[in-house]
Write an enzyme that holds these catalytic residues in place. Sequence first.
Site, PDB file in Angstrom:
ATOM      1  N   LYS A  24     -10.663   8.826 -16.356  1.00  0.00           N
ATOM      2  CA  LYS A  24     -10.281   9.730 -17.459  1.00  0.00           C
ATOM      3  C   LYS A  24      -9.137   9.123 -18.276  1.00  0.00           C
ATOM      4  O   LYS A  24      -8.174   8.591 -17.704  1.00  0.00           O
ATOM      5  CB  LYS A  24      -9.819  11.079 -16.900  1.00  0.00           C
ATOM      6  CG  LYS A  24     -10.954  11.836 -16.258  1.00  0.00           C
ATOM      7  CD  LYS A  24     -10.555  13.218 -15.845  1.00  0.00           C
ATOM      8  CE  LYS A  24     -11.781  13.904 -15.275  1.00  0.00           C
ATOM      9  NZ  LYS A  24     -11.492  14.707 -14.103  1.00  0.00           N
TER      10      LYS A  24
ATOM     11  N   ASP B 182      -8.160   1.603  -7.933  1.00  0.00           N
ATOM     12  CA  ASP B 182      -8.765   2.888  -8.295  1.00  0.00           C
ATOM     13  C   ASP B 182      -9.014   2.906  -9.811  1.00  0.00           C
ATOM     14  O   ASP B 182      -8.106   2.597 -10.586  1.00  0.00           O
ATOM     15  CB  ASP B 182      -7.833   4.032  -7.902  1.00  0.00           C
ATOM     16  CG  ASP B 182      -7.527   4.004  -6.404  1.00  0.00           C
ATOM     17  OD1 ASP B 182      -8.482   4.006  -5.611  1.00  0.00           O
ATOM     18  OD2 ASP B 182      -6.341   3.957  -6.037  1.00  0.00           O
TER      19      ASP B 182
ATOM     20  N   ASP C 151     -15.702  -3.757  -8.918  1.00  0.00           N
ATOM     21  CA  ASP C 151     -17.126  -3.553  -9.232  1.00  0.00           C
ATOM     22  C   ASP C 151     -17.253  -2.532 -10.364  1.00  0.00           C
ATOM     23  O   ASP C 151     -18.357  -2.163 -10.723  1.00  0.00           O
ATOM     24  CB  ASP C 151     -17.893  -3.044  -8.008  1.00  0.00           C
ATOM     25  CG  ASP C 151     -17.550  -1.611  -7.698  1.00  0.00           C
ATOM     26  OD1 ASP C 151     -16.342  -1.257  -7.763  1.00  0.00           O
ATOM     27  OD2 ASP C 151     -18.463  -0.807  -7.415  1.00  0.00           O
TER      28      ASP C 151
ATOM     29  N   GLU D 281       0.860  -1.182   0.000  1.00  0.00           N
ATOM     30  CA  GLU D 281       0.000   0.000   0.000  1.00  0.00           C
ATOM     31  C   GLU D 281       0.901   1.239   0.000  1.00  0.00           C
ATOM     32  O   GLU D 281       1.827   1.320   0.789  1.00  0.00           O
ATOM     33  CB  GLU D 281      -0.905  -0.025   1.247  1.00  0.00           C
ATOM     34  CG  GLU D 281      -1.685   1.236   1.513  1.00  0.00           C
ATOM     35  CD  GLU D 281      -2.537   1.715   0.329  1.00  0.00           C
ATOM     36  OE1 GLU D 281      -3.320   0.932  -0.214  1.00  0.00           O
ATOM     37  OE2 GLU D 281      -2.372   2.889  -0.055  1.00  0.00           O
TER      38      GLU D 281
ATOM     39  N   THR E  23     -12.925  -8.387   0.270  1.00  0.00           N
ATOM     40  CA  THR E  23     -12.102  -7.236   0.647  1.00  0.00           C
ATOM     41  C   THR E  23     -13.026  -6.203   1.306  1.00  0.00           C
ATOM     42  O   THR E  23     -14.256  -6.341   1.267  1.00  0.00           O
ATOM     43  CB  THR E  23     -11.432  -6.610  -0.586  1.00  0.00           C
ATOM     44  OG1 THR E  23     -12.376  -5.793  -1.274  1.00  0.00           O
ATOM     45  CG2 THR E  23     -10.881  -7.659  -1.534  1.00  0.00           C
TER      46      THR E  23
HETATM   47  N1  SAM Z   1      -7.800  -3.580  -2.081  1.00  0.00           N
HETATM   48  C1  SAM Z   1      -8.561  -2.895  -1.064  1.00  0.00           C
HETATM   49  C2  SAM Z   1      -9.999  -3.363  -1.098  1.00  0.00           C
HETATM   50  O1  SAM Z   1     -10.401  -4.016  -2.061  1.00  0.00           O
HETATM   51  O2  SAM Z   1     -10.715  -3.103  -0.121  1.00  0.00           O
HETATM   52  C3  SAM Z   1      -8.456  -1.367  -1.224  1.00  0.00           C
HETATM   53  C4  SAM Z   1      -9.011  -0.782  -2.490  1.00  0.00           C
HETATM   54  S1  SAM Z   1      -8.688   0.963  -2.649  1.00  0.00           S
HETATM   55  C5  SAM Z   1      -9.906   1.510  -3.728  1.00  0.00           C
HETATM   56  C6  SAM Z   1      -7.241   1.002  -3.667  1.00  0.00           C
HETATM   57  C7  SAM Z   1      -5.943   1.127  -2.883  1.00  0.00           C
HETATM   58  O3  SAM Z   1      -4.851   0.984  -3.787  1.00  0.00           O
HETATM   59  C8  SAM Z   1      -5.774   2.463  -2.195  1.00  0.00           C
HETATM   60  O4  SAM Z   1      -5.502   2.260  -0.820  1.00  0.00           O
HETATM   61  C9  SAM Z   1      -4.569   3.090  -2.907  1.00  0.00           C
HETATM   62  O5  SAM Z   1      -3.777   3.913  -2.075  1.00  0.00           O
HETATM   63  C10 SAM Z   1      -3.820   1.858  -3.386  1.00  0.00           C
HETATM   64  N2  SAM Z   1      -2.973   2.123  -4.559  1.00  0.00           N
HETATM   65  C11 SAM Z   1      -3.348   2.736  -5.703  1.00  0.00           C
HETATM   66  N3  SAM Z   1      -2.319   2.836  -6.564  1.00  0.00           N
HETATM   67  C12 SAM Z   1      -1.261   2.264  -5.938  1.00  0.00           C
HETATM   68  C13 SAM Z   1       0.101   2.068  -6.309  1.00  0.00           C
HETATM   69  N4  SAM Z   1       0.570   2.513  -7.489  1.00  0.00           N
HETATM   70  N5  SAM Z   1       0.929   1.441  -5.436  1.00  0.00           N
HETATM   71  C14 SAM Z   1       0.462   1.003  -4.230  1.00  0.00           C
HETATM   72  N6  SAM Z   1      -0.819   1.178  -3.822  1.00  0.00           N
HETATM   73  C15 SAM Z   1      -1.673   1.798  -4.663  1.00  0.00           C
END
Ligand code: SAM
Length: 211
Positions: free
Chosen positions: A121, A117, A153, A68, A191
Amino acid sequence: MRLRHIPGSEEAIASSPFVVQEPEKQKGNWHALFGNANPIAIEVGMGKGRFMMELAGENPDWNYIGIERYSSVLLRGLEKRKELDLPNIWFLCVDAKDLGNSFVQGEVERIYLNFSDPWPKDRHAKRRLTSPDFLKVYDQILAKEGTLEFKTDNQGLFAYSMEVIPAAGWKILDYTNDLHHSLMFKGNVMTEYEAKFSAKGNPIYKLIARR
Ligand code: SAM
């Protein structure tokens, strides 16, 4: 993920006994750190880590590393970690784009991407964790027969991933547009995001890919 910075989170991460502080130094030596030859699975973008910690409890014959990039998010996971007795899990606070600095080719047997995420865009497409540049990073660290498992999702991100993953030379071994009502649901571990979105009735997409 909406993010509020937690003051002191960097310091808390830097002194946590559950976080590997200089992952570059473990490159090629992760099995020694775990003290066994069990396969290693990582979750890229683990958020608060519910998924990883549950898997680690259920599968003592696997090793887990939760990745993370934000200390404030990882800190929330570490609070939960303290309550658990788990010998087979570590955490890293790094950006996924740098994972090639922390693992040698073949050191990782499975990569999980969960509810990454979506970056809808076009100009942000490179930030998507299933984009070609990230697939190159996974290619650098994954075992020959290793797999990438992706759940979301977000229909747009899933459609994009179903296109770019095969275009990058990976095979889609299996997929579903409604995980919770499919045969692929057997043994599913939820998750944090999955619990939230499936409770709202959103279908969950999943794919499994291999090179
Ligand atoms: N996987 C978890 C879940 O399903 O509940 C969290 C989903 S959350 C929407 C996406 C996470 O990915 C965020 O905490 C974000 O900080 C992390 N993240 C996004 N891009 C990342 C990267 N390049 N390297 C490490 N973490 C990343």
